[in-house]
Design an enzyme around this catalytic site. Sequence first.
Site, PDB file in Angstrom:
ATOM      1  N   CYS A 183       0.566  -1.450  -0.169  1.00 56.22           N
ATOM      2  CA  CYS A 183      -0.221   0.020   0.304  1.00 56.22           C
ATOM      3  C   CYS A 183       0.548   1.285  -0.069  1.00 56.22           C
ATOM      4  O   CYS A 183      -0.133   2.923  -0.205  1.00 56.22           O
ATOM      5  CB  CYS A 183      -0.618  -0.035   0.711  1.00 56.22           C
ATOM      6  SG  CYS A 183      -2.270  -1.902   1.649  1.00 56.22           S
ATOM      7  N   ASN A 203      -9.795   0.836  -0.804  1.00 62.28           N
ATOM      8  CA  ASN A 203      -8.324   0.424  -0.001  1.00 62.28           C
ATOM      9  C   ASN A 203      -7.578  -0.261  -1.750  1.00 62.28           C
ATOM     10  O   ASN A 203      -8.250  -1.356  -1.683  1.00 62.28           O
ATOM     11  CB  ASN A 203      -7.977  -0.175   0.984  1.00 62.28           C
ATOM     12  CG  ASN A 203      -6.532  -0.172   1.245  1.00 62.28           C
ATOM     13  OD1 ASN A 203      -5.205  -0.195   0.363  1.00 62.28           O
ATOM     14  ND2 ASN A 203      -6.190  -0.920   2.234  1.00 62.28           N
ATOM     15  N   HIS A 224      -2.990   7.816   1.933  1.00 61.06           N
ATOM     16  CA  HIS A 224      -4.188   6.263   1.087  1.00 61.06           C
ATOM     17  C   HIS A 224      -5.065   5.783   1.740  1.00 61.06           C
ATOM     18  O   HIS A 224      -5.515   6.243   3.210  1.00 61.06           O
ATOM     19  CB  HIS A 224      -2.511   5.014   1.587  1.00 61.06           C
ATOM     20  CG  HIS A 224      -3.212   3.702   1.691  1.00 61.06           C
ATOM     21  ND1 HIS A 224      -3.297   3.365   0.164  1.00 61.06           N
ATOM     22  CD2 HIS A 224      -2.787   3.250   2.344  1.00 61.06           C
ATOM     23  CE1 HIS A 224      -3.594   2.064   0.517  1.00 61.06           C
ATOM     24  NE2 HIS A 224      -3.839   2.256   1.600  1.00 61.06           N
TER      25      HIS A 224
HETATM   26  O1  UT7 Z   1      -3.555  -0.363   3.273  1.00 60.54           O
HETATM   27  C1  UT7 Z   1      -3.199  -1.302   4.581  1.00 60.54           C
HETATM   28  C2  UT7 Z   1      -3.593  -1.298   5.984  1.00 60.54           C
HETATM   29  N1  UT7 Z   1      -4.780  -1.596   6.366  1.00 60.54           N
HETATM   30  C3  UT7 Z   1      -5.115  -1.013   7.477  1.00 60.54           C
HETATM   31  O2  UT7 Z   1      -4.630  -0.052   7.401  1.00 60.54           O
HETATM   32  C4  UT7 Z   1      -6.205  -1.207   7.727  1.00 60.54           C
HETATM   33  C5  UT7 Z   1      -6.192  -1.465   9.365  1.00 60.54           C
HETATM   34  N2  UT7 Z   1      -7.629  -1.999  10.130  1.00 60.54           N
HETATM   35  C6  UT7 Z   1      -8.813  -1.917   9.994  1.00 60.54           C
HETATM   36  O3  UT7 Z   1      -9.392  -0.633   9.122  1.00 60.54           O
HETATM   37  C7  UT7 Z   1      -9.605  -2.744  10.660  1.00 60.54           C
HETATM   38  O4  UT7 Z   1      -9.213  -3.248  11.924  1.00 60.54           O
HETATM   39  C8  UT7 Z   1     -10.675  -3.087  10.118  1.00 60.54           C
HETATM   40  C9  UT7 Z   1     -11.492  -2.574   9.288  1.00 60.54           C
HETATM   41  C10 UT7 Z   1      -9.918  -4.305   9.413  1.00 60.54           C
HETATM   42  C11 UT7 Z   1     -11.474  -3.888  11.278  1.00 60.54           C
HETATM   43  O5  UT7 Z   1     -11.933  -3.136  12.219  1.00 60.54           O
HETATM   44  P1  UT7 Z   1     -12.153  -3.299  13.967  1.00 60.54           P
HETATM   45  O6  UT7 Z   1     -13.246  -1.996  14.717  1.00 60.54           O
HETATM   46  O7  UT7 Z   1     -10.555  -2.911  14.116  1.00 60.54           O
HETATM   47  O8  UT7 Z   1     -12.541  -4.666  13.616  1.00 60.54           O
HETATM   48  P2  UT7 Z   1     -11.700  -5.430  14.075  1.00 60.54           P
HETATM   49  O9  UT7 Z   1     -11.618  -6.247  13.755  1.00 60.54           O
HETATM   50  O10 UT7 Z   1     -11.736  -5.816  15.988  1.00 60.54           O
HETATM   51  O11 UT7 Z   1     -13.319  -6.939  15.028  1.00 60.54           O
HETATM   52  C12 UT7 Z   1     -14.420  -6.056  15.568  1.00 60.54           C
HETATM   53  C13 UT7 Z   1     -15.511  -7.478  15.347  1.00 60.54           C
HETATM   54  C14 UT7 Z   1     -15.047  -9.417  15.189  1.00 60.54           C
HETATM   55  O12 UT7 Z   1     -15.999  -9.932  16.702  1.00 60.54           O
HETATM   56  P3  UT7 Z   1     -15.970 -10.122  17.697  1.00 60.54           P
HETATM   57  O13 UT7 Z   1     -14.817 -11.108  17.274  1.00 60.54           O
HETATM   58  O14 UT7 Z   1     -15.475  -8.727  18.280  1.00 60.54           O
HETATM   59  O15 UT7 Z   1     -16.868 -10.840  17.335  1.00 60.54           O
HETATM   60  C15 UT7 Z   1     -15.315  -9.513  13.623  1.00 60.54           C
HETATM   61  O16 UT7 Z   1     -15.204 -10.557  13.196  1.00 60.54           O
HETATM   62  O17 UT7 Z   1     -16.020  -7.422  13.502  1.00 60.54           O
HETATM   63  C16 UT7 Z   1     -16.217  -8.528  13.152  1.00 60.54           C
HETATM   64  N3  UT7 Z   1     -16.066  -8.732  11.998  1.00 60.54           N
HETATM   65  C17 UT7 Z   1     -16.749  -8.395  10.947  1.00 60.54           C
HETATM   66  N4  UT7 Z   1     -18.575  -8.268  11.261  1.00 60.54           N
HETATM   67  C18 UT7 Z   1     -18.720  -7.927  10.082  1.00 60.54           C
HETATM   68  C19 UT7 Z   1     -14.838  -8.701  10.851  1.00 60.54           C
HETATM   69  N5  UT7 Z   1     -15.228  -8.076   9.952  1.00 60.54           N
HETATM   70  C20 UT7 Z   1     -16.502  -8.293   9.040  1.00 60.54           C
HETATM   71  C21 UT7 Z   1     -17.388  -7.727   8.493  1.00 60.54           C
HETATM   72  N6  UT7 Z   1     -18.854  -7.769   9.310  1.00 60.54           N
HETATM   73  N7  UT7 Z   1     -17.147  -7.745   7.045  1.00 60.54           N
END
Ligand code: UT7
Length: 325
Positions: free
Chosen positions: A115, A282, A252
Amino acid sequence: MTSIRSVIRGVGAYLPERILTNDEISQRLDTSDSWIQERTGIKSRHIAAEGEMTSDLGIKAAKSALVRAGIDPVDIDLLICATATPDRTFPSTAVRIQHAIGMTKGAAFDVQAVCSGFVFAMATADNFIRTGQSKRALVVGAETFSRILDWEDRGTCVLFGDGAGAVVLEAQNQQGTNDDRGVLATRLRSDGRFEDLLYVDGGPSSTQTTGYLRMNGREVFRHAIQKISGVIEETLLASGLAAEEIDLFVPHQANARILDGIAKKLGVAPEKVIKTLDRHGNTSAASIPLALNQAFEAHKLSEGDLVLMEAMGGGFTWGAVLARW
Ligand code: UT7
């Protein structure tokens, strides 16, 4: 004392026709439009057609940037393509773009910083130009991330999209001050200790397969604001310019919450932040030139504007580019 600067002469972009909405993904995965929008800011993304390759997107973006710059491809002597999704393991996607646009001199090669690829490619091109080795460079960011996504993994497949963007840089003698047009400062960083937080689980030398993207999103998120803010500070310090002087922030596009957090930390007003991830997702190395192109087409870029670009990606890699339009 005058300095050679890499002045941005043109910007162009291309997005595949097919648009994939959050609702469509929700029909086959346990996710929802509201979750995706709330957590990321993404509403839809573009997906390359069957047979449409990274180079096809890059060629269209490159041609558009050349037309806008009013520069003939035969006058380009450096082409750098930032991509993590090359058409083939080798040769580079850059040489395929080189051939297609009719560039016959100089050199073309790929840069792989995921990225952060566009920022790494811009910094590389700027160094070639400032040392006198190149006069006119095409910097392309092109990706087909849809091909390396595990479409069963809701934690990653909702985040990414396909697309390409390009800029034309030209060596110009300037006054050697902060009022110069062109790239004023760049800073690049990487730290391989974080490889396991964001990677692709395949490759020619490991599995002989292409593999799929794997990410610990929460951990990547935790590092993002701190690492990106740090490298922006270093870049501003190197240029002697202050955050208040930034006219346009072109980050980005990974997550709206990351963009907003960085803009707030920098003190950059929301109207100066270019956001495209609602419709692009992204697009990895393509996201900054796609956003620059959108700003250009929306008449948000005027000559003399100070533009800050930044990115962070797998590796980790991260970096920033400060340029005057
Ligand atoms: O360009 C490269 C660099 N990449 C990035 O900068 C990405 C950085 N990370 C992020 O943008 C975020 O961490 C995400 C958008 C990927 C995830 O958001 P989050 O607020 O950190 O969520 P999380 O991973 O902590 O997950 C929270 C909950 C989980 O459920 P439990 O374990 O709390 O029950 C996940 O399983 O959300 C769940 N979850 C989803 N639910 C519905 C994860 N993906 C999804 C989804 N739909 N697509």
